[in-house]
Design a protein around this motif. Sequence first.
Motif, PDB file in Angstrom:
ATOM      1  N   ARG A  66       0.840  -1.210   0.000  1.00 23.09           N
ATOM      2  CA  ARG A  66       0.000   0.000   0.000  1.00 23.09           C
ATOM      3  C   ARG A  66       0.867   1.249   0.000  1.00 23.09           C
ATOM      4  N   PHE A  67       1.954   1.228   0.753  1.00 20.58           N
ATOM      5  CA  PHE A  67       2.894   2.349   0.828  1.00 20.58           C
ATOM      6  C   PHE A  67       3.464   2.662  -0.553  1.00 20.58           C
ATOM      7  N   PHE A  68       3.968   1.642  -1.240  1.00 21.86           N
ATOM      8  CA  PHE A  68       4.532   1.851  -2.570  1.00 21.86           C
ATOM      9  C   PHE A  68       3.467   2.310  -3.573  1.00 21.86           C
ATOM     10  N   TYR A  69       2.302   1.697  -3.506  1.00 20.73           N
ATOM     11  CA  TYR A  69       1.230   2.066  -4.435  1.00 20.73           C
ATOM     12  C   TYR A  69       0.920   3.557  -4.327  1.00 20.73           C
ATOM     13  N   GLU A  70       0.830   4.036  -3.099  1.00 20.00           N
ATOM     14  CA  GLU A  70       0.460   5.434  -2.904  1.00 20.00           C
ATOM     15  C   GLU A  70       1.561   6.385  -3.340  1.00 20.00           C
ATOM     16  N   ILE A  71       2.811   6.073  -3.017  1.00 17.82           N
ATOM     17  CA  ILE A  71       3.869   7.018  -3.380  1.00 17.82           C
ATOM     18  C   ILE A  71       4.118   7.022  -4.890  1.00 17.82           C
ATOM     19  N   PHE A  72       3.945   5.873  -5.544  1.00 16.35           N
ATOM     20  CA  PHE A  72       4.125   5.863  -6.995  1.00 16.35           C
ATOM     21  C   PHE A  72       2.950   6.524  -7.707  1.00 16.35           C
ATOM     22  N   GLU A  73       1.778   6.459  -7.123  1.00 21.14           N
ATOM     23  CA  GLU A  73       0.605   7.094  -7.705  1.00 21.14           C
ATOM     24  C   GLU A  73       0.667   8.615  -7.581  1.00 21.14           C
ATOM     25  N   LYS A  74       1.200   9.102  -6.463  1.00 18.33           N
ATOM     26  CA  LYS A  74       1.095  10.522  -6.154  1.00 18.33           C
ATOM     27  C   LYS A  74       2.381  11.325  -6.355  1.00 18.33           C
ATOM     28  N   SER A  75       3.515  10.665  -6.414  1.00 15.29           N
ATOM     29  CA  SER A  75       4.767  11.414  -6.582  1.00 15.29           C
ATOM     30  C   SER A  75       4.979  11.757  -8.053  1.00 15.29           C
ATOM     31  N   THR A  76       5.588  12.901  -8.286  1.00 14.60           N
ATOM     32  CA  THR A  76       5.867  13.336  -9.656  1.00 14.60           C
ATOM     33  C   THR A  76       7.278  13.904  -9.741  1.00 14.60           C
ATOM     34  N   GLY A  77       7.905  13.657 -10.865  1.00 13.79           N
ATOM     35  CA  GLY A  77       9.206  14.264 -11.125  1.00 13.79           C
ATOM     36  C   GLY A  77      10.356  13.726 -10.307  1.00 13.79           C
ATOM     37  N   ILE A  78      10.209  12.538  -9.711  1.00 16.31           N
ATOM     38  CA  ILE A  78      11.303  11.966  -8.929  1.00 16.31           C
ATOM     39  C   ILE A  78      11.503  10.492  -9.284  1.00 16.31           C
TER      40      ILE A  78
END
Length: 308
Positions: free
Chosen positions: A117-129
């Motif tokens: 769940r942690f990875f899913y959320e950060i990959f869904e919401k992070s941009t440009g990194i």
Amino acid sequence: MEIYMAPMEGVTNYVFRKAYIKHFSGVDKFFTPFITPHMKKGFSRSERMELDKDYNKGQNLIVQILTNSAEDFLKLSDEIKEMGYSEFNINLGCPSGTVTSKGRGSGFLQDTKALDRFFYEIFEKSTGIKISVKTRIGFCDYDEWDALLRVYEKYDFNEIIIHPRLRSDFYKNNVYMQAFTQACKTLKVKIVYNGDINTQKGFKILNEELRKNGVDAVMIGRGLVRNPLLPEAIKTGVDMTDLKKTVEFLDDIKEEYSLLDFGERNTLFKLKELWGMVLSDEIYAKTLKKIRKADTINEYNKHIEELK
């Protein structure tokens, strides 16, 4: 072979790295010791120095973050991205009890559903990194690795750095190369090896296994501190040590702490920790004992003169 300097809390910090690139070569990528999300307070003095682009110039520096909260990761990475960083490494390897008891570091490996769940959320919401991970192969059982790999293969990591030990191993017992090989066969991203690289000769043997798995990058921690020439030795294929050069390197670290007004007591603590790794051979036991007993910089300097 690409060589990364491992992020060692309190050891390979901004002062160590600055002095290192002045005296030695061979390291292709550096990592900050882990930075934890802060709630109301701002960055500490040491965190600001770890992230200061001007101070850390000349380094290909990656920021390592320690957290089990996607929200905290996203907030912190956004703040640090404004400072000019575009790649973040997630710490899933730290075995310290104070870290794992909070479900962070290698403690996070115990709950693969939460990790997913942690990875899913950060990959869904992070941009440009770019996002990478430094991981162990489980918390207390080798059978945990299969489930962890199923999580890792879902996401587009920039790279995955694998220390093939369990958290329960800490830094003891042999690395479990079977788990590392399994990861190389399963994961489609770049894999980096970490663990027990202490000598050029030892690396030469290990490299045969790494080549079979298509691995061309390694991370070195304690072996590099013990012999700062190790990365260069690995790249040239020539075993080399130079205690005189290491003394000059640690003298620069001492002077840098002085310029930063770090305080005599704190400076001595840092230097003693480093010398404890550098002078690990029994032949230096008496000198190391004297260094550890030094109460002042002047006393410390006298004992260092014995090594010159």
